[in-house]
Motif scaffolding. Structure first.
Motif, PDB file in Angstrom:
ATOM      1  N   ALA A 195      25.829 -69.558 -10.597  1.00 48.26           N
ATOM      2  CA  ALA A 195      25.795 -68.797 -11.850  1.00 48.26           C
ATOM      3  C   ALA A 195      24.607 -67.832 -11.865  1.00 48.26           C
ATOM      4  CB  ALA A 195      25.723 -69.747 -13.040  1.00 48.26           C
ATOM      5  N   THR A 196      23.469 -68.293 -11.382  1.00 58.72           N
ATOM      6  CA  THR A 196      22.285 -67.427 -11.323  1.00 58.72           C
ATOM      7  C   THR A 196      22.488 -66.300 -10.324  1.00 58.72           C
ATOM      8  OG1 THR A 196      20.846 -69.262 -11.945  1.00 58.72           O
ATOM      9  CG2 THR A 196      19.805 -67.384 -10.859  1.00 58.72           C
ATOM     10  N   ARG A 197      23.099 -66.599  -9.197  1.00 61.80           N
ATOM     11  CA  ARG A 197      23.366 -65.577  -8.194  1.00 61.80           C
ATOM     12  C   ARG A 197      24.246 -64.472  -8.770  1.00 61.80           C
ATOM     13  NH1 ARG A 197      25.393 -68.784  -4.952  1.00 61.80           N
ATOM     14  NH2 ARG A 197      23.438 -69.321  -3.906  1.00 61.80           N
ATOM     15  N   THR A 198      25.266 -64.866  -9.528  1.00 67.81           N
ATOM     16  CA  THR A 198      26.145 -63.884 -10.156  1.00 67.81           C
ATOM     17  C   THR A 198      25.372 -63.031 -11.162  1.00 67.81           C
ATOM     18  OG1 THR A 198      28.073 -65.320  -9.879  1.00 67.81           O
ATOM     19  CG2 THR A 198      28.223 -63.590 -11.566  1.00 67.81           C
ATOM     20  N   ALA A 199      24.525 -63.681 -11.957  1.00 68.10           N
ATOM     21  CA  ALA A 199      23.742 -62.947 -12.956  1.00 68.10           C
ATOM     22  C   ALA A 199      22.793 -61.962 -12.291  1.00 68.10           C
ATOM     23  CB  ALA A 199      22.968 -63.929 -13.825  1.00 68.10           C
ATOM     24  N   PHE A 200      22.131 -62.377 -11.225  1.00 64.46           N
ATOM     25  CA  PHE A 200      21.209 -61.476 -10.520  1.00 64.46           C
ATOM     26  C   PHE A 200      21.966 -60.316  -9.882  1.00 64.46           C
ATOM     27  CE2 PHE A 200      17.575 -64.734  -9.639  1.00 64.46           C
ATOM     28  CZ  PHE A 200      17.269 -64.727 -10.995  1.00 64.46           C
ATOM     29  N   ALA A 201      23.151 -60.586  -9.346  1.00 66.10           N
ATOM     30  CA  ALA A 201      23.952 -59.530  -8.736  1.00 66.10           C
ATOM     31  C   ALA A 201      24.392 -58.497  -9.765  1.00 66.10           C
ATOM     32  CB  ALA A 201      25.173 -60.125  -8.038  1.00 66.10           C
ATOM     33  N   GLU A 202      24.444 -58.915 -11.039  1.00 69.11           N
ATOM     34  CA  GLU A 202      24.815 -58.003 -12.123  1.00 69.11           C
ATOM     35  C   GLU A 202      23.608 -57.377 -12.805  1.00 69.11           C
ATOM     36  OE1 GLU A 202      27.182 -60.515 -14.560  1.00 69.11           O
ATOM     37  OE2 GLU A 202      28.955 -60.401 -13.245  1.00 69.11           O
ATOM     38  N   GLY A 203      22.400 -57.641 -12.271  1.00 68.18           N
ATOM     39  CA  GLY A 203      21.209 -56.959 -12.745  1.00 68.18           C
ATOM     40  C   GLY A 203      20.299 -57.744 -13.665  1.00 68.18           C
ATOM     41  N   GLN A 204      20.662 -58.963 -14.030  1.00 65.04           N
ATOM     42  CA  GLN A 204      19.772 -59.734 -14.901  1.00 65.04           C
ATOM     43  C   GLN A 204      18.496 -60.090 -14.142  1.00 65.04           C
ATOM     44  OE1 GLN A 204      21.274 -63.505 -16.342  1.00 65.04           O
ATOM     45  NE2 GLN A 204      19.876 -63.534 -18.069  1.00 65.04           N
ATOM     46  N   LEU A 205      17.381 -60.084 -14.866  1.00 65.97           N
ATOM     47  CA  LEU A 205      16.093 -60.416 -14.280  1.00 65.97           C
ATOM     48  C   LEU A 205      15.772 -61.891 -14.469  1.00 65.97           C
ATOM     49  CD1 LEU A 205      13.959 -57.386 -15.504  1.00 65.97           C
ATOM     50  CD2 LEU A 205      14.866 -57.754 -13.195  1.00 65.97           C
ATOM     51  N   GLY A 206      15.062 -62.447 -13.492  1.00 66.61           N
ATOM     52  CA  GLY A 206      14.603 -63.820 -13.624  1.00 66.61           C
ATOM     53  C   GLY A 206      13.704 -64.010 -14.832  1.00 66.61           C
ATOM     54  N   LEU A 207      12.940 -62.987 -15.188  1.00 62.15           N
ATOM     55  CA  LEU A 207      12.081 -63.072 -16.375  1.00 62.15           C
ATOM     56  C   LEU A 207      12.884 -63.425 -17.614  1.00 62.15           C
ATOM     57  CD1 LEU A 207       9.724 -59.980 -15.901  1.00 62.15           C
ATOM     58  CD2 LEU A 207       9.066 -62.402 -15.817  1.00 62.15           C
ATOM     59  N   ASP A 208      14.096 -62.873 -17.712  1.00 62.07           N
ATOM     60  CA  ASP A 208      14.931 -63.133 -18.888  1.00 62.07           C
ATOM     61  C   ASP A 208      15.774 -64.391 -18.724  1.00 62.07           C
ATOM     62  OD1 ASP A 208      14.095 -60.745 -20.288  1.00 62.07           O
ATOM     63  OD2 ASP A 208      15.298 -59.633 -18.831  1.00 62.07           O
TER      64      ASP A 208
END
Length: 241
Positions: A195-208
């Motif tokens: 789920a995190t990998r998908t979010a990062f691939a879509e531009g979400q930052l770890g900070l958020d």
């Protein structure tokens, strides 16, 4: 427990072993609450190999591989041979000939808190090994040790029948009684990572995603435009105002 060979210890469930192999060391380690790692000292002689198997243990005097010969007889298909010494040793206690005997028995690899040799041959024959040293210096076969007793490697107790997971990141041990729980925990960890990998691939930052902006505020970390910092020293001591 010196001079003891224990035969046919119970082993972790084969299905659990296969599932843990699929997840790999880092995911299983995180899923288990960061337990079980044998530490950074155990390095692979090969690359791009991921295995899991049930432990057959050998406890040897330093520089003496007699009990490895005894342990080979106790190994079965799906096992990983785990070798410890009674005091530190870097001697080359294991090589291509041992690997040939273990491959015949269906053993998946070796983890040894000592030296190995014939590393090019081991890679060529596809026998995976993780060791704390590589050394051409040979050994003798003269002193009794034990087989299938609890041993300590990297500060972790490894018991016969426990699950050993090993890959490029190192080696870890899952206690036999916890193998099912470890599979479930690793599966949950893998789903979270996907789920995190998908979010990062879509531009979400770890900070958020991880709520780290609040952590930065709590720690007193501030953002300032470059122009406001003109003339400030390039290397800060952390006290810039």
């Amino acid at each position: 427990m010196n001079g003891l060979i224990i035969t046919d210890p119970p082993r972790a469930h084969a299905g659990d072993v296969e599932a843990l192999a699929g997840h790999g060391v880092a995911t299983v380690h995180e899923g288990m609450g960061r337990r079980g790692s044998l530490g950074p000292g155990f390095r692979p002689v090969q690359q791009d190999v991921r295995i899991a198997g049930t432990a057959v243990t050998a406890l040897c005097p330093p520089g003496d591989n007699l009990m490895i010969h005894a342990a080979v007889e106790q190994c079965a298909r799906g096992d990983i041979l785990v070798v410890a010494t009674t005091s530190p040793s870097t001697d080359g206690m294991f090589g291509e000939l041992f690997a040939t005997a273990l491959q015949y028995r269906g053993v998946r690899g070796l983890v040894i808190d000592a030296g190995v040799r014939d590393t090019a041959d081991l890679r060529a024959m596809g026998f995976p090994v993780w060791s704390t040293a590589v050394c051409a210096r040979g050994t003798v076969k003269a002193t009794a040790g034990s087989v299938n007793v609890p041993v300590v490697l990297g500060g972790q107790i490894v018991r016969p029948g426990d699950v050993i997971v090993a890959d490029d990141d190192g080696v870890m041990c899952v206690p036999r009684a916890e193998s099912g729980a470890a599979v479930r925990a690793a599966g949950a960890r893998a789903a979270k990572e996907e789920a995190t990998r998908t979010a990062f691939a879509e531009g979400q930052l770890g900070l958020d995603r991880y709520g780290l902006r609040e952590t930065l505020v709590r720690l007193g970390v501030r953002y300032r435009p470059y122009e406001e910092c003109a003339g400030a020293p390039e290397v800060s001591d952390g006290t810039m105002s």
